[in-house]
Design a protein around this motif. Sequence first.
Motif, short mmCIF file in Angstrom:
data_model
loop_
_atom_site.label_atom_id
_atom_site.label_comp_id
_atom_site.label_asym_id
_atom_site.label_seq_id
_atom_site.Cartn_x
_atom_site.Cartn_y
_atom_site.Cartn_z
N THR A 11 0.84 -1.19 0.00
CA THR A 11 0.00 0.00 0.00
C THR A 11 0.88 1.24 0.00
O THR A 11 2.06 1.18 0.38
N GLU A 13 0.85 3.59 2.08
CA GLU A 13 1.28 3.80 3.46
C GLU A 13 2.45 2.89 3.82
O GLU A 13 3.40 3.31 4.50
N GLU A 14 2.40 1.64 3.37
CA GLU A 14 3.50 0.72 3.64
C GLU A 14 4.77 1.16 2.90
O GLU A 14 5.86 1.09 3.47
N TRP A 162 5.90 3.51 12.43
CA TRP A 162 4.93 2.69 11.71
C TRP A 162 4.13 1.85 12.71
O TRP A 162 4.71 1.21 13.61
N LEU A 163 2.82 1.88 12.59
CA LEU A 163 1.95 1.17 13.52
C LEU A 163 1.42 -0.10 12.88
O LEU A 163 0.75 -0.06 11.85
N PHE A 164 1.75 -1.25 13.48
CA PHE A 164 1.25 -2.54 13.00
C PHE A 164 -0.21 -2.72 13.41
O PHE A 164 -0.69 -2.07 14.35
N PRO A 165 -0.94 -3.59 12.71
CA PRO A 165 -2.36 -3.80 13.03
C PRO A 165 -2.62 -4.20 14.49
O PRO A 165 -3.71 -3.97 15.01
N ASN A 166 -1.63 -4.82 15.14
CA ASN A 166 -1.82 -5.23 16.54
C ASN A 166 -1.58 -4.09 17.53
O ASN A 166 -1.60 -4.30 18.76
N GLY A 167 -1.32 -2.89 17.00
CA GLY A 167 -1.13 -1.72 17.86
C GLY A 167 0.31 -1.47 18.28
O GLY A 167 0.59 -0.52 19.01
N LYS A 168 1.25 -2.30 17.82
CA LYS A 168 2.66 -2.12 18.20
C LYS A 168 3.37 -1.23 17.19
O LYS A 168 3.21 -1.38 15.98
N PHE A 181 4.33 -7.83 6.90
CA PHE A 181 4.36 -6.47 6.35
C PHE A 181 4.42 -6.56 4.83
O PHE A 181 5.32 -7.19 4.28
N ARG A 183 2.92 -7.22 0.75
CA ARG A 183 2.52 -8.42 0.00
C ARG A 183 3.36 -8.53 -1.26
O ARG A 183 3.86 -7.53 -1.79
#
Length: 231
Positions: A11, A13-14, A162-168, A181, A183
């Motif tokens: 993406t 953002e990525e 950078w914020l991972f989907p798990n909030g970290k 991270f 694809r």
Amino acid sequence: DDEPGFLSEFTPEEQNAIAVTEHRVFIAQCDASVKDGGSGNSPWIEVPHESLIFSTPGLLQDWDKYSYQKVKDKVYLLNIYELYTFVQKRGYALEKKLTDAARKKYSYYNENVSYWINATCDSSNGDGISIVSENGITAYTTGNGLCAPLGVVPVINLKPNWLFPNGKLAKDLSIGEIVIFGRHLGEPIEWRVINIQDGYPMLLAEKAISLKDYDAPGDPALAHSEYIDFS
């Protein structure tokens, strides 16, 4: 190679979360005209062996003397010193498999795959480029060997916030941690954190994401051509 670059399925953002990193690309004597530093030596894999410091005498003492270019990239390959320091020394295996998507694309059926790393030597056929073989032993390949498709194992550095989907946050990752991270070939990419510097985690793909020739037939040296395209 007209296929889309490695980051094409990330993406926006990525893509923006990947830091531009200045790193050393070791070069051979035949490319000395483009070097930014080093005394003219290059890492020499004297005896193919599973231990990098055994196979490459002087690696720990001389790595900062090898001829190099300073290159700024978002995605690149580990050089042989980084491979030892951040992978083998930390106890992680050098052997790599190919992702399921790449296996399907290239009809590849072996358990492990040989892959490219950055270490060069002079050769009568132009540059010799280092590979890690299917059994985790390093060696050089030259001439027509550079035109054989081998694995590509990319490394990236993430920006700290950078914020991972798990909030970290990326800066809170730990060395050795596995994250997802981006694809490639429609498949999520699994990475291992192999180093953290100033809050920027260095991620190495857990599997080779593709098979690529290193060079095209007839190109004399790395200074003039490199066919691995990460754009």
